[in-house]
Design an enzyme around this catalytic site. Structure first.
Site: not given
Ligand code: G3P
Length: 218
Positions: A85
């Protein structure tokens, strides 16, 4: 075929999701490693690979292109299942351009909040464009519109880069992302669990069992 990933580094969650037979992969990030209580990114990633035997994303920590490239070389050497990533920032684009020229250059371009960023990541050779749609919604914007726009841009120009709907918050997001043509959906484990749930299914099943018990007892 749309792929289902879980967005977690928690091994118990990954084991349970994998046991259902519909899990295609896992995405992690430094925050999710923190929540899983480990700083050993390699060990945790390989444990996850062992469970899913599918795509597993692990994120770089560096913010400069040479540092990202060096980390990517190491991360990608862990397993053929691993995607690196890379944040979609100018230094990240430089790194993506270099990494995508490697035979094992599997890149998940992360932290994407616009179709323009997704377009640049695809041009730089990313395999996945991770659109953080929930965070856009949190900010009062329309995250799903970015998923739709990105799908259209990739289709218009024949980009092979997968549209990855990330930062999914609920099951409505799941349905909308599928309708928008996302190639991959990554979601927290509780959202995956909720996808399976309908009280009507439970009520209907109970009625079948009760009626069968009545007729069998005759
Ligand atoms: O894969 C992306 C993710 O981890 C972000 O999610 O819930 O932290 O916005 P969030």
């Amino acid at each position: 075929m749309a792929l289902i990933f879980v967005d977690t580094a928690n091994l118990d969650e990954i084991r349970e999701a994998a046991a259902w037979g519909v899990l295609d992969g896992v995405t992690t990030n430094p925050t999710l490693m923190f929540k899983a209580g480990t700083a050993n990114r390699k060990e945790q990633t390989l444990k996850i690979v062992d469970i899913v035997q599918g795509s597993v994303s692990a994120e770089v920590i560096s913010t400069d292109a040479p540092g990202m490239i060096e980390e990517a070389r190491e991360i990608l050497s862990w397993s053929d299942h691993v995607y690196v990533k890379i944040p979609t920032i100018p230094e990240g684009l430089k790194a993506m351009r270099e990494i995508s020229s490697w035979p094992n250059g599997r890149i998940n371009a992360t932290l994407i909040f616009s179709a323009n960023q997704a377009f640049l990541a695809a041009k730089a050779g990313a395999s996945y464009a991770s659109i953080f749609l929930g965070r856009l919604d949190d900010a009062g914007l329309d995250g799903m519109e970015v998923v739709r726009q990105t799908r259209q841009v990739f289709d218009n120009y024949g980009f092979g880069c997968a549209v990855l709907a990330a930062s999914i918050r609920n099951t409505v997001h799941v349905t909308q992302a599928l309708l928008a043509g996302a190639d991959i959906l990554t979601m927290p484990f509780p959202v995956l669990k909720t996808m399976m749930h309908s009280p009507f299914t439970d009520i209907g099943l109970q009625r079948f069992l009760d009626d069968w018990a009545k007729i069998s007892a005759k």
